[in-house]
Design a protein around this motif. Structure first.
Motif, PDB file in Angstrom:
ATOM      1  N   VAL A   9       3.637  -3.358 -46.817  1.00 23.09           N
ATOM      2  CA  VAL A   9       4.350  -4.511 -47.370  1.00 23.09           C
ATOM      3  C   VAL A   9       3.807  -5.776 -46.740  1.00 23.09           C
ATOM      4  CG1 VAL A   9       6.606  -5.603 -47.681  1.00 23.09           C
ATOM      5  CG2 VAL A   9       6.429  -3.109 -47.676  1.00 23.09           C
ATOM      6  N   LEU A  10       3.583  -6.802 -47.550  1.00 28.78           N
ATOM      7  CA  LEU A  10       2.992  -8.044 -47.054  1.00 28.78           C
ATOM      8  C   LEU A  10       3.971  -9.209 -47.138  1.00 28.78           C
ATOM      9  CD1 LEU A  10      -0.585  -7.746 -48.643  1.00 28.78           C
ATOM     10  CD2 LEU A  10       0.197  -6.992 -46.393  1.00 28.78           C
ATOM     11  N   TYR A  11       5.242  -8.960 -46.838  1.00 31.21           N
ATOM     12  CA  TYR A  11       6.249 -10.028 -46.823  1.00 31.21           C
ATOM     13  C   TYR A  11       6.268 -10.673 -45.441  1.00 31.21           C
ATOM     14  CZ  TYR A  11       8.454  -8.839 -51.296  1.00 31.21           C
ATOM     15  OH  TYR A  11       8.725  -8.635 -52.622  1.00 31.21           O
ATOM     16  N   PHE A  12       5.254 -11.486 -45.147  1.00 30.28           N
ATOM     17  CA  PHE A  12       5.133 -12.063 -43.812  1.00 30.28           C
ATOM     18  C   PHE A  12       6.254 -13.050 -43.512  1.00 30.28           C
ATOM     19  CE2 PHE A  12       0.799 -10.772 -44.918  1.00 30.28           C
ATOM     20  CZ  PHE A  12       0.515  -9.968 -43.837  1.00 30.28           C
ATOM     21  N   GLY A  13       6.831 -13.643 -44.519  1.00 29.98           N
ATOM     22  CA  GLY A  13       7.923 -14.585 -44.340  1.00 29.98           C
ATOM     23  C   GLY A  13       7.991 -15.562 -45.490  1.00 29.98           C
ATOM     24  N   THR A  14       8.936 -15.353 -46.396  1.00 27.17           N
ATOM     25  CA  THR A  14       9.082 -16.217 -47.567  1.00 27.17           C
ATOM     26  C   THR A  14      10.561 -16.510 -47.785  1.00 27.17           C
ATOM     27  OG1 THR A  14       9.087 -14.248 -48.981  1.00 27.17           O
ATOM     28  CG2 THR A  14       6.994 -15.392 -48.745  1.00 27.17           C
ATOM     29  N   PRO A  15      10.885 -17.644 -48.419  1.00 30.70           N
ATOM     30  CA  PRO A  15      12.302 -17.966 -48.640  1.00 30.70           C
ATOM     31  C   PRO A  15      12.941 -17.038 -49.659  1.00 30.70           C
ATOM     32  CG  PRO A  15      10.894 -19.556 -49.758  1.00 30.70           C
ATOM     33  CD  PRO A  15       9.990 -18.703 -48.918  1.00 30.70           C
ATOM     34  N   VAL A  16      14.193 -16.716 -49.424  1.00 31.67           N
ATOM     35  CA  VAL A  16      14.972 -15.962 -50.398  1.00 31.67           C
ATOM     36  C   VAL A  16      15.396 -16.914 -51.514  1.00 31.67           C
ATOM     37  CG1 VAL A  16      17.117 -14.686 -50.793  1.00 31.67           C
ATOM     38  CG2 VAL A  16      15.789 -14.301 -48.697  1.00 31.67           C
ATOM     39  N   VAL A  17      15.279 -16.454 -52.754  1.00 29.57           N
ATOM     40  CA  VAL A  17      15.682 -17.235 -53.924  1.00 29.57           C
ATOM     41  C   VAL A  17      16.674 -16.414 -54.734  1.00 29.57           C
ATOM     42  CG1 VAL A  17      14.893 -18.481 -55.981  1.00 29.57           C
ATOM     43  CG2 VAL A  17      13.371 -18.260 -54.004  1.00 29.57           C
ATOM     44  N   LEU A  18      17.789 -17.028 -55.106  1.00 36.75           N
ATOM     45  CA  LEU A  18      18.703 -16.409 -56.060  1.00 36.75           C
ATOM     46  C   LEU A  18      18.361 -16.960 -57.431  1.00 36.75           C
ATOM     47  CD1 LEU A  18      22.100 -16.562 -54.123  1.00 36.75           C
ATOM     48  CD2 LEU A  18      20.564 -14.615 -54.385  1.00 36.75           C
ATOM     49  N   LEU A 194      18.151  -3.801 -48.249  1.00 33.96           N
ATOM     50  CA  LEU A 194      16.840  -3.627 -48.864  1.00 33.96           C
ATOM     51  C   LEU A 194      15.867  -2.964 -47.889  1.00 33.96           C
ATOM     52  CD1 LEU A 194      15.455  -4.281 -51.580  1.00 33.96           C
ATOM     53  CD2 LEU A 194      14.554  -6.342 -50.498  1.00 33.96           C
ATOM     54  N   ALA A 195      15.904  -3.403 -46.631  1.00 34.73           N
ATOM     55  CA  ALA A 195      15.018  -2.793 -45.628  1.00 34.73           C
ATOM     56  C   ALA A 195      15.328  -1.315 -45.461  1.00 34.73           C
ATOM     57  CB  ALA A 195      15.166  -3.524 -44.299  1.00 34.73           C
ATOM     58  N   GLU A 196      16.610  -0.978 -45.514  1.00 34.78           N
ATOM     59  CA  GLU A 196      17.005   0.428 -45.404  1.00 34.78           C
ATOM     60  C   GLU A 196      16.522   1.229 -46.612  1.00 34.78           C
ATOM     61  OE1 GLU A 196      21.097   3.113 -44.963  1.00 34.78           O
ATOM     62  OE2 GLU A 196      21.181   0.924 -44.815  1.00 34.78           O
ATOM     63  N   ALA A 197      16.647   0.629 -47.813  1.00 33.33           N
ATOM     64  CA  ALA A 197      16.226   1.328 -49.024  1.00 33.33           C
ATOM     65  C   ALA A 197      14.720   1.555 -49.039  1.00 33.33           C
ATOM     66  CB  ALA A 197      16.659   0.538 -50.257  1.00 33.33           C
ATOM     67  N   TRP A 198      13.970   0.584 -48.507  1.00 32.08           N
ATOM     68  CA  TRP A 198      12.519   0.697 -48.443  1.00 32.08           C
ATOM     69  C   TRP A 198      12.062   1.516 -47.241  1.00 32.08           C
ATOM     70  CZ3 TRP A 198       8.437  -1.170 -51.523  1.00 32.08           C
ATOM     71  CH2 TRP A 198       8.828  -1.852 -52.688  1.00 32.08           C
ATOM     72  N   GLN A 199      13.029   1.951 -46.435  1.00 28.42           N
ATOM     73  CA  GLN A 199      12.729   2.730 -45.225  1.00 28.42           C
ATOM     74  C   GLN A 199      11.753   1.977 -44.310  1.00 28.42           C
ATOM     75  OE1 GLN A 199      11.391   6.531 -46.807  1.00 28.42           O
ATOM     76  NE2 GLN A 199      13.491   7.255 -47.009  1.00 28.42           N
ATOM     77  N   MET A 200      12.095   0.690 -44.096  1.00 30.55           N
ATOM     78  CA  MET A 200      11.249  -0.138 -43.248  1.00 30.55           C
ATOM     79  C   MET A 200      11.550   0.168 -41.797  1.00 30.55           C
ATOM     80  SD  MET A 200       9.333  -1.957 -45.198  1.00 30.55           S
ATOM     81  CE  MET A 200       8.771  -3.273 -44.147  1.00 30.55           C
ATOM     82  N   PRO A 201      10.534   0.408 -40.961  1.00 27.55           N
ATOM     83  CA  PRO A 201      10.780   0.668 -39.549  1.00 27.55           C
ATOM     84  C   PRO A 201      11.186  -0.602 -38.818  1.00 27.55           C
ATOM     85  CG  PRO A 201       8.436   0.520 -39.969  1.00 27.55           C
ATOM     86  CD  PRO A 201       9.109   0.450 -41.311  1.00 27.55           C
ATOM     87  N   THR A 202      11.938  -0.442 -37.735  1.00 30.03           N
ATOM     88  CA  THR A 202      12.298  -1.571 -36.874  1.00 30.03           C
ATOM     89  C   THR A 202      11.588  -1.422 -35.553  1.00 30.03           C
ATOM     90  OG1 THR A 202      14.200  -0.430 -35.921  1.00 30.03           O
ATOM     91  CG2 THR A 202      14.573  -1.659 -37.963  1.00 30.03           C
ATOM     92  N   THR A 203      11.616  -2.484 -34.766  1.00 26.42           N
ATOM     93  CA  THR A 203      10.997  -2.404 -33.435  1.00 26.42           C
ATOM     94  C   THR A 203      11.643  -1.315 -32.609  1.00 26.42           C
ATOM     95  OG1 THR A 203      10.533  -4.775 -33.516  1.00 26.42           O
ATOM     96  CG2 THR A 203      10.469  -3.718 -31.360  1.00 26.42           C
ATOM     97  N   ALA A 204      12.983  -1.200 -32.728  1.00 26.98           N
ATOM     98  CA  ALA A 204      13.699  -0.181 -31.962  1.00 26.98           C
ATOM     99  C   ALA A 204      13.282   1.228 -32.359  1.00 26.98           C
ATOM    100  CB  ALA A 204      15.203  -0.362 -32.127  1.00 26.98           C
ATOM    101  N   SER A 205      13.115   1.440 -33.695  1.00 24.97           N
ATOM    102  CA  SER A 205      12.800   2.787 -34.159  1.00 24.97           C
ATOM    103  C   SER A 205      11.360   3.179 -33.857  1.00 24.97           C
ATOM    104  CB  SER A 205      13.045   2.880 -35.687  1.00 24.97           C
ATOM    105  OG  SER A 205      12.133   2.050 -36.401  1.00 24.97           O
ATOM    106  N   ALA A 206      10.520   2.177 -33.539  1.00 22.64           N
ATOM    107  CA  ALA A 206       9.109   2.463 -33.297  1.00 22.64           C
ATOM    108  C   ALA A 206       8.831   2.721 -31.822  1.00 22.64           C
ATOM    109  CB  ALA A 206       8.242   1.293 -33.786  1.00 22.64           C
ATOM    110  N   THR A 207       9.833   2.501 -30.960  1.00 22.79           N
ATOM    111  CA  THR A 207       9.612   2.667 -29.527  1.00 22.79           C
ATOM    112  C   THR A 207      10.051   4.047 -29.072  1.00 22.79           C
ATOM    113  OG1 THR A 207      11.780   1.719 -29.074  1.00 22.79           O
ATOM    114  CG2 THR A 207       9.892   0.219 -29.059  1.00 22.79           C
TER     115      THR A 207
END
Length: 207
Positions: A9-18, A194-207
């Motif tokens: 995933v390449l979402y480096f940092g973008t504004p959320v838009v509704l 959304l992060a949970e649905a995409w199964q995105m790892p966190t810093t905590a889960s990677a240590t």
């Protein structure tokens, strides 16, 4: 040393838009997205080609881009993993998406009449842009880029530098999505469905 990890995933940092659009029956749809950028009075929106928002943009050609501040993160997260499309693909079902007819109500948000377009604005959002679609560009295997022209911008008075037409960057704290997680003021402000649905790892889960 730099690694070559082949980022998923390449979402480096973008504004959320509704993004508010009109459904075929005239009701409003509201969808969070975070692939957007602006240049001059134009914006480019990137999203999946099979969403209800995509169908509404192609059919009706109008939308409002509502920018939530970081303190609105709970409202945004409430409408994450929802769709205005009754027919949900197997892929989205596995991620946990569900059909919701009134996402304004689900998010505790208030429709506000627009000036130049039919879709409503989100009253609680401090920045609202009424837009018209100019072109649709195929993007990748299953996405489109929507080129829109900003017709009118509404900005909360407290964000505008007095006597100018510029936003005070010290007062504006947009909700930012970094790799599917919500950030504001440089810190992680809320757990993301959304992060949970995409199964995105966190810093905590990677240590």
């Amino acid at each position: 040393m730099h690694l070559v990890p082949g980022l998923k995933v390449l979402y480096f940092g973008t504004p959320v838009v509704l993004v508010s659009t009109l459904n075929p029956d005239g009701t409003a749809n509201l969808a969070p997205m975070s692939s957007a950028w602006w240049l001059g009075q134009s914006a480019m929106l990137g999203m999946g080609a099979n969403s209800q928002t995509a169908a509404n943009l192609q059919r009706h050609g109008e939308c409002v881009l509502n920018l939530p501040s970081s303190i609105m993160v709970d409202a945004v997260d409430r409408i994450a993993l929802t769709t205005g499309k009754r027919e949900i693909t197997d892929y989205k079902q596995k991620q946990g998406y569900r059909y919701v007819a009134d996402k304004f109500a689900l998010g505790g948000l208030t429709p506000q009449e627009s000036s130049l377009v039919a879709p409503p604005r989100v009253r609680e959002c401090p920045i609202q842009m009424e837009c018209r679609v100019q072109a649709v560009h195929p993007f990748g295997p299953s996405a489109h880029g929507y080129e829109v022209t900003v017709l009118r911008t509404h900005v909360a008075e407290e964000l505008v530098i007095p006597g100018t037409s510029h936003i005070d960057p010290l007062r504006w704290d947009p909700l930012i999505m970094k790799f599917c997680d919500f950030f504001g003021g440089g810190i992680n402000v809320y757990p993301s469905r959304l992060a949970e649905a995409w199964q995105m790892p966190t810093t905590a889960s990677a240590t």
